[in-house]
Motif scaffolding. Structure first.
Motif, PDB file in Angstrom:
ATOM      1  N   THR A   1      -4.258  24.156  15.639  1.00  0.00           N
ATOM      2  CA  THR A   1      -5.676  24.389  15.388  1.00  0.00           C
ATOM      3  C   THR A   1      -6.186  25.577  16.184  1.00  0.00           C
ATOM      4  O   THR A   1      -6.907  26.442  15.663  1.00  0.00           O
ATOM      5  CB  THR A   1      -6.496  23.136  15.756  1.00  0.00           C
ATOM      6  OG1 THR A   1      -6.046  22.039  14.965  1.00  0.00           O
ATOM      7  CG2 THR A   1      -7.980  23.357  15.510  1.00  0.00           C
TER       8      THR A   1
ATOM      9  N   SER B   1      -3.145  20.003  17.824  1.00  0.00           N
ATOM     10  CA  SER B   1      -4.241  20.702  18.493  1.00  0.00           C
ATOM     11  C   SER B   1      -3.886  22.162  18.772  1.00  0.00           C
ATOM     12  O   SER B   1      -4.736  23.051  18.649  1.00  0.00           O
ATOM     13  CB  SER B   1      -4.594  19.989  19.804  1.00  0.00           C
ATOM     14  OG  SER B   1      -5.021  18.670  19.556  1.00  0.00           O
TER      15      SER B   1
ATOM     16  N   GLN C   1     -11.048  17.480  19.323  1.00  0.00           N
ATOM     17  CA  GLN C   1     -10.763  17.215  17.911  1.00  0.00           C
ATOM     18  C   GLN C   1     -11.048  15.766  17.547  1.00  0.00           C
ATOM     19  O   GLN C   1     -11.468  15.463  16.421  1.00  0.00           O
ATOM     20  CB  GLN C   1      -9.307  17.551  17.588  1.00  0.00           C
ATOM     21  CG  GLN C   1      -9.111  18.991  17.163  1.00  0.00           C
ATOM     22  CD  GLN C   1      -7.680  19.318  16.813  1.00  0.00           C
ATOM     23  OE1 GLN C   1      -7.055  20.123  17.481  1.00  0.00           O
ATOM     24  NE2 GLN C   1      -7.155  18.737  15.760  1.00  0.00           N
TER      25      GLN C   1
ATOM     26  N   ILE D   1      -6.975  19.206  10.471  1.00  0.00           N
ATOM     27  CA  ILE D   1      -7.490  19.376  11.834  1.00  0.00           C
ATOM     28  C   ILE D   1      -8.246  18.150  12.326  1.00  0.00           C
ATOM     29  O   ILE D   1      -8.093  17.729  13.482  1.00  0.00           O
ATOM     30  CB  ILE D   1      -8.394  20.622  11.909  1.00  0.00           C
ATOM     31  CG1 ILE D   1      -7.553  21.888  11.692  1.00  0.00           C
ATOM     32  CG2 ILE D   1      -9.133  20.693  13.239  1.00  0.00           C
ATOM     33  CD1 ILE D   1      -8.371  23.151  11.542  1.00  0.00           C
TER      34      ILE D   1
ATOM     35  N   LEU E   1      -1.532  26.814   9.646  1.00  0.00           N
ATOM     36  CA  LEU E   1      -1.463  25.581  10.431  1.00  0.00           C
ATOM     37  C   LEU E   1      -0.050  25.001  10.445  1.00  0.00           C
ATOM     38  O   LEU E   1       0.437  24.547  11.489  1.00  0.00           O
ATOM     39  CB  LEU E   1      -2.455  24.553   9.874  1.00  0.00           C
ATOM     40  CG  LEU E   1      -3.938  24.813  10.153  1.00  0.00           C
ATOM     41  CD1 LEU E   1      -4.811  23.884   9.309  1.00  0.00           C
ATOM     42  CD2 LEU E   1      -4.254  24.628  11.632  1.00  0.00           C
TER      43      LEU E   1
END
Length: 492
Positions: A353, A350, A255, A36, A377
Motif C-alpha cells: 500500500t 501494508s 489500514q 488495501i 499492489l
C-alpha cells in the motif's frame, strides 16, 4: 528429534488450510480499495482480532515464556502501557485518519511538513518492515531447526511463500480473516498448554504458585529510578512510546482503522485488539513461570543442554515436543507459525500500500488506472515478500537476531513518532525546524543504538542508557527541537 506422524499431519493440514482459506477471498473484479482496506466493510470483531494477531508475533510466542522462565514478569509491564496508548488512539488517532480518508498513514505528515516528511517516514516504514519480517521468519525457523533438524532456509522459504500466496490472492480481507482465525488458534493452543502444565504438577496446580513465589517469579522488576536498567518505569515508558508509535503512525494499524464500516466500529476493533493482548501476554508469561515450576519439580525431564540461561527461549518449544499429548504438539507448532504468519501477511499488504500511494503515485504516475493500481499492489507485495525471505536467510548465523532486529527497528522507526507528535500537538511548526529536529533525533538514536556495539565498556562515547530508552530519547529530541525552535522563531 522427530515429529510424530499425527503431529506432522496436524501441522501440514493447518498450513494448507490457512493458505486455501486466505486464497479463497480472491475474485477477479476486485479494486485497489478491496486490496488495501477490504472495501471498508469488514466486521469490527475480525478487525480487532487482526490487530491482536499483529501485536503477537512468533517473537512474542517464544520470547515471552522464555523471558518469564529465565527471570520474572518485568516484561509484562510493557503490556500495562497498552491501555493508555489505546485510549489515546481511539480518542485522537482513529478520528484523525478516518477523517483524512487517505490509505497512507504518512499523508498526514505531508500536510504538516511537506513531501520530504512523507517520503522520509514511508521509507523508514518499509525498511522497518523488511527487518521485522526477516527477523520473525528467522526466529520462527530457529526452534524448528533445533527441535526437528528442519533446514532453516527451507522453513523460511516455505513460510514466506505460503503467506505471499494468500496475501496477494485475497488482499486485505484475507489478511484480516486469516489473522482472526490464527489469533483464535494461538489463544486456544496457549490455554491448552498452560492447563496441561498445571495438571501435570506432582502436587497439583497450587505447586506452580508455591515454587514461583519462592523464586520471586511474579516480580514486575525494580521500582528504582535508574536509566541504565530494565526497571518497572523504564519498561512502562518504553511501552508507552512504542505503542503510541504503533497506534499513531504505523501503517499496519492505520489500514485497520479504515477497514471498519463506521467510526464507532473502528473504535471497538481498536479497543478489542489492543486490550485483548494484555491478558494473552499475561498468559504467555504465566506459561514461562509454570514451565520453571514444572522443571523445578521434575528436573529429570529437562535435558542438561536446555538448562543454560541462553537456552531459555528453547525450553517452551522443547516442552511442546516432549510434554504434550500426540496431536497437541502439532496444534502448538501451528500456533507458533500462526503468530508469525499473521504479522508477516500484515506487513506485506501494508508495505505494498505504501509503495503504491507514497512512491509510485507520488513520483512516477500520479493518475493511475484501477487495473494498473492492482498490478502495482501485486508486484509490490511480491517484491516485499521475496526481499523479506532474503533478509530472513541473511539473519542466519547472526549472533543474536533479536538484538539485531531491535537495533535496526530503533534506527529505522525511532524518528517517525517524534515527527508525528510534533505535527499533531505542535502549532505553527516550521518545516525547516521539524527537519532539524528529525536530524538531531536520528543522530541520538544512532548513538544510543550503535555505541554499545562500537565502543567497549566504560568508553567515553558509549551510551550508558538502557536500550529501551532509545525511542524515548529520540522522540523527545525531535519533538522538543522542532517545538522550541519554532516557538523561538515565532516570537520574533
Amino acid at each position: 528429534m522427530e515429529l510424530p506422524l499425527i503431529d506432522l499431519i496436524v501441522f501440514l493440514v493447518y498450513m494448507l488450510a490457512i493458505v486455501i482459506f486466505g486464497a479463497s477471498f480472491y475474485y477477479k473484479k476486485r479494486s485497489s480499495s478491496d486490496f488495501i482496506t477490504g472495501g471498508g466493510r469488514l466486521p469490527s470483531w475480525a478487525i480487532g482480532m487482526s490487530i491482536f494477531a499483529t501485536f503477537v508475533s512468533s517473537i512474542s510466542f517464544l520470547a515471552l515464556p522464555g523471558n518469564a522462565y529465565l527471570s520474572n514478569w518485568n516484561g509484562f509491564v510493557f503490556s500495562l502501557s497498552i491501555p493508555i496508548a489505546a485510549i489515546l488512539a481511539v480518542r485522537f488517532f482513529v478520528p484523525l485518519y478516518r477523517g483524512i480518508k487517505s490509505p497512507s498513514a504518512y499523508y498526514y505528515l505531508e500536510t504538516r511538513f511537506g513531501g520530504w516528511a512523507r517520503t522520509y517516514a514511508s521509507v523508514c516504514y518499509l525498511l522497518t518492515q523488511l527487518a521485522r519480517m526477516g527477523a520473525i521468519m528467522y526466529l520462527l525457523a530457529l526452534p524448528m531447526n533445533v527441535m526437528f533438524g528442519w533446514s532453516i532456509p527451507v522453513i523460511i522459504i516455505v513460510t514466506g511463500i505460503s503467506v505471499l500466496i494468500y496475501s496477494i490472492m485475497g488482499g486485505f480481507a484475507a489478511v484480516i480473516w486469516t489473522d482472526a482465525i490464527q489469533g483464535i488458534i494461538l489463544i486456544s493452543g496457549a490455554l491448552a498448554c498452560l492447563g496441561i502444565i498445571f495438571f501435570s504438577m506432582p502436587e497439583g496446580p497450587g505447586q506452580v504458585f508455591t515454587i514461583a513465589a519462592a523464586h520471586d517469579k511474579f516480580s514486575l522488576g525494580s521500582f528504582g529510578l535508574s536509566l541504565s536498567e530494565a526497571t518497572f518505569w523504564v519498561i512502562l515508558i518504553y511501552g508507552l512510546f512504542i505503542n503510541l508509535q504503533n497506534f499513531g503512525i504505523d501503517q499496519n494499524y492505520v489500514q485497520r482503522y479504515l477497514s471498519a464500516r463506521t467510526d464507532a466500529e473502528a473504535v471497538k476493533s481498536t479497543l478489542l485488539g489492543s486490550l485483548l493482548y494484555v491478558p494473552v501476554s499475561l498468559l504467555f508469561f504465566f506459561i514461562g513461570t509454570a514451565l520453571f515450576a514444572y522443571y523445578q519439580a521434575m528436573p529429570e525431564l529437562l535435558p542438561e543442554a536446555y538448562r543454560e540461561g541462553e537456552q531459555a527461549d528453547k525450553v517452551f518449544p522443547y516442552f511442546i515436543v516432549s510434554g504434550l499429548p500426540v496431536g497437541m504438539t502439532g496444534l502448538l507448532i501451528a500456533s507458533i507459525f500462526a503468530a508469525g504468519m499473521s504479522t508477516i501477511s500484515t506487513s506485506i499488504n501494508s508495505s505494498a500500500t505504501i509503495i503504491l500511494t507514497d512512491h509510485y503515485k507520488k513520483y512516477i504516475t500520479p493518475e493511475v488506472k484501477e487495473s494498473s493500481e492492482m498490478k502495482i499492489l501485486v508486484i509490490a507485495s511480491l517484491v516485499m515478500g521475496l526481499l523479506s525471505i532474503t533478509v530472513a536467510i541473511a539473519f542466519n548465523g547472526v549472533e543474536s537476531a533479536l538484538d539485531a532486529w531491535w537495533a535496526l527497528s530503533a534506527i529505522f522507526s525511532g524518528g517517525i513518532l517524534g515527527l508525528f507528535l510534533l505535527g499533531f500537538i505542535g502549532k505553527n511548526i516550521r518545516r525547516s525546524y521539524a527537519a532539524i529536529g528529525v536530524l538531531l533525533g536520528v543522530l541520538v538514536i544512532g548513538w544510543m543504538s550503535l555505541s554499545p556495539v562500537v565502543f567497549e565498556e566504560g568508553a567515553a562515547f558509549r551510551s550508558t542508557f538502557h536500550a529501551n530508552l532509545t525511542i524515548v530519547f529520540g522522540t523527545l529530541v525531535i519533538f522538543l527541537t522542532g517545538f522550541l525552535l519554532s516557538a523561538w522563531a515565532n516570537r520574533k
